[in-house]
Design a protein around this motif. Structure first.
Motif, PDB file in Angstrom:
ATOM      1  N   MET A 108      50.601  36.312  37.029  1.00 40.93           N
ATOM      2  CA  MET A 108      49.967  36.813  35.814  1.00 40.93           C
ATOM      3  C   MET A 108      50.460  38.241  35.566  1.00 40.93           C
ATOM      4  O   MET A 108      50.530  39.067  36.473  1.00 40.93           O
ATOM      5  CB  MET A 108      48.445  36.802  35.983  1.00 40.93           C
ATOM      6  N   LYS A 109      50.784  38.537  34.334  1.00 40.03           N
ATOM      7  CA  LYS A 109      51.295  39.854  33.978  1.00 40.03           C
ATOM      8  C   LYS A 109      50.213  40.917  34.130  1.00 40.03           C
ATOM      9  O   LYS A 109      49.024  40.641  34.031  1.00 40.03           O
ATOM     10  CB  LYS A 109      51.810  39.830  32.546  1.00 40.03           C
ATOM     11  N   ALA A 110      50.663  42.155  34.341  1.00 41.96           N
ATOM     12  CA  ALA A 110      49.723  43.277  34.525  1.00 41.96           C
ATOM     13  C   ALA A 110      48.868  43.484  33.279  1.00 41.96           C
ATOM     14  O   ALA A 110      47.680  43.795  33.388  1.00 41.96           O
ATOM     15  CB  ALA A 110      50.481  44.548  34.869  1.00 41.96           C
ATOM     16  N   ASP A 111      49.449  43.293  32.090  1.00 41.59           N
ATOM     17  CA  ASP A 111      48.671  43.466  30.853  1.00 41.59           C
ATOM     18  C   ASP A 111      47.530  42.462  30.772  1.00 41.59           C
ATOM     19  O   ASP A 111      46.434  42.807  30.338  1.00 41.59           O
ATOM     20  CB  ASP A 111      49.580  43.320  29.631  1.00 41.59           C
ATOM     21  N   ASN A 112      47.792  41.233  31.184  1.00 44.61           N
ATOM     22  CA  ASN A 112      46.730  40.210  31.174  1.00 44.61           C
ATOM     23  C   ASN A 112      45.628  40.548  32.169  1.00 44.61           C
ATOM     24  O   ASN A 112      44.447  40.390  31.881  1.00 44.61           O
ATOM     25  CB  ASN A 112      47.314  38.830  31.474  1.00 44.61           C
ATOM     26  N   ARG A 113      46.033  41.006  33.350  1.00 43.22           N
ATOM     27  CA  ARG A 113      45.035  41.385  34.365  1.00 43.22           C
ATOM     28  C   ARG A 113      44.211  42.578  33.886  1.00 43.22           C
ATOM     29  O   ARG A 113      42.996  42.632  34.111  1.00 43.22           O
ATOM     30  CB  ARG A 113      45.715  41.696  35.694  1.00 43.22           C
ATOM     31  N   ASN A 114      44.852  43.536  33.227  1.00 47.03           N
ATOM     32  CA  ASN A 114      44.126  44.688  32.692  1.00 47.03           C
ATOM     33  C   ASN A 114      43.123  44.255  31.637  1.00 47.03           C
ATOM     34  O   ASN A 114      42.000  44.750  31.595  1.00 47.03           O
ATOM     35  CB  ASN A 114      45.095  45.713  32.091  1.00 47.03           C
ATOM     36  N   PHE A 115      43.533  43.328  30.759  1.00 49.96           N
ATOM     37  CA  PHE A 115      42.639  42.841  29.710  1.00 49.96           C
ATOM     38  C   PHE A 115      41.457  42.077  30.314  1.00 49.96           C
ATOM     39  O   PHE A 115      40.312  42.249  29.882  1.00 49.96           O
ATOM     40  CB  PHE A 115      43.398  41.964  28.720  1.00 49.96           C
ATOM     41  N   ILE A 116      41.717  41.259  31.305  1.00 45.14           N
ATOM     42  CA  ILE A 116      40.642  40.500  31.957  1.00 45.14           C
ATOM     43  C   ILE A 116      39.663  41.459  32.635  1.00 45.14           C
ATOM     44  O   ILE A 116      38.443  41.301  32.523  1.00 45.14           O
ATOM     45  CB  ILE A 116      41.225  39.472  32.957  1.00 45.14           C
ATOM     46  N   GLN A 123      43.446  52.403  31.886  1.00 46.94           N
ATOM     47  CA  GLN A 123      44.239  51.680  32.882  1.00 46.94           C
ATOM     48  C   GLN A 123      45.730  51.965  32.697  1.00 46.94           C
ATOM     49  O   GLN A 123      46.461  52.136  33.678  1.00 46.94           O
ATOM     50  CB  GLN A 123      43.990  50.175  32.789  1.00 46.94           C
ATOM     51  N   ARG A 124      46.175  52.048  31.433  1.00 45.84           N
ATOM     52  CA  ARG A 124      47.575  52.380  31.172  1.00 45.84           C
ATOM     53  C   ARG A 124      47.910  53.786  31.657  1.00 45.84           C
ATOM     54  O   ARG A 124      49.054  54.074  31.977  1.00 45.84           O
ATOM     55  CB  ARG A 124      47.899  52.250  29.683  1.00 45.84           C
ATOM     56  N   CYS A 125      46.905  54.661  31.700  1.00 49.96           N
ATOM     57  CA  CYS A 125      47.113  56.031  32.193  1.00 49.96           C
ATOM     58  C   CYS A 125      47.106  56.095  33.713  1.00 49.96           C
ATOM     59  O   CYS A 125      47.359  57.156  34.284  1.00 49.96           O
ATOM     60  CB  CYS A 125      46.027  56.954  31.638  1.00 49.96           C
TER      61      CYS A 125
END
Length: 167
Positions: A1-9, A87-89
């Motif tokens: 699973m991509k990091a963006d998906n994990r961050n969104f979840i 999270q992006r920061c």
């Protein structure tokens, strides 16, 4: 699973936890306050944006209690966005989760989402403005700066005191 998906979840999970805590804790602020009448009717002493929001919700057939749930949903969406930006920061998830729990447990703050008061829209808009500003400082894009300015303008339409945030 991509990091963006994990961050969104993760952010969605935190927003859901926030809503669950707010709904489980007793309300400090009742649905209607002494100030609420000035929002339910367009008052010459108040900005018109929040009364217009209430009128639109009532035109859609929503009752005051349902409007409160919608306001909580708007805050959860704003919280989700600010968590994604943080999270992006590079902020660690444990710190963000702790922030969400502490924010929700503060019933002086969190019970305002369910009240008929302009703070219920003012707080989530402030979160969005802060997140857009952080996003702009992290990676300068004109869209983030324009979004922050529009959000600040909407905040002034909700509460005149938001003029102090312009600088």
């Amino acid at each position: 699973m991509k990091a963006d998906n994990r961050n969104f979840i993760f952010a969605g999970f935190c927003a859901a936890i926030y809503c669950g805590i707010v709904l489980a804790l007793p309300r400090y602020t009742p649905l209607l306050e002494a100030d609420s009448h000035g929002y339910l009717t367009f008052s010459a002493t108040r900005p018109a944006l929040y009364p217009a929001f209430l009128a639109a919700c009532q035109w859609l057939g929503l009752g005051l209690e349902q409007i409160g749930w919608g306001q909580l949903g708007l805050f959860a969406a704003a919280l989700l966005y600010v968590l994604l930006v943080l999270q992006r920061c590079g902020f660690p998830r444990w710190l963000l989760f702790g922030m969400v729990v502490v924010l929700a447990a503060n019933i002086l703050y969190s019970s305002l989402h369910l009240a008929i008061m302009s703070e219920a829209l003012y707080f989530p808009m402030n979160l969005v403005v802060v997140a857009l500003s952080i996003d702009y400082l992290r990676k300068p894009r004109m869209s983030a700066l324009i979004g922050a300015g529009l959000g600040l303008g909407l905040n002034i339409g909700l509460r005149v005191a938001a003029i102090s945030l312009v600088p």
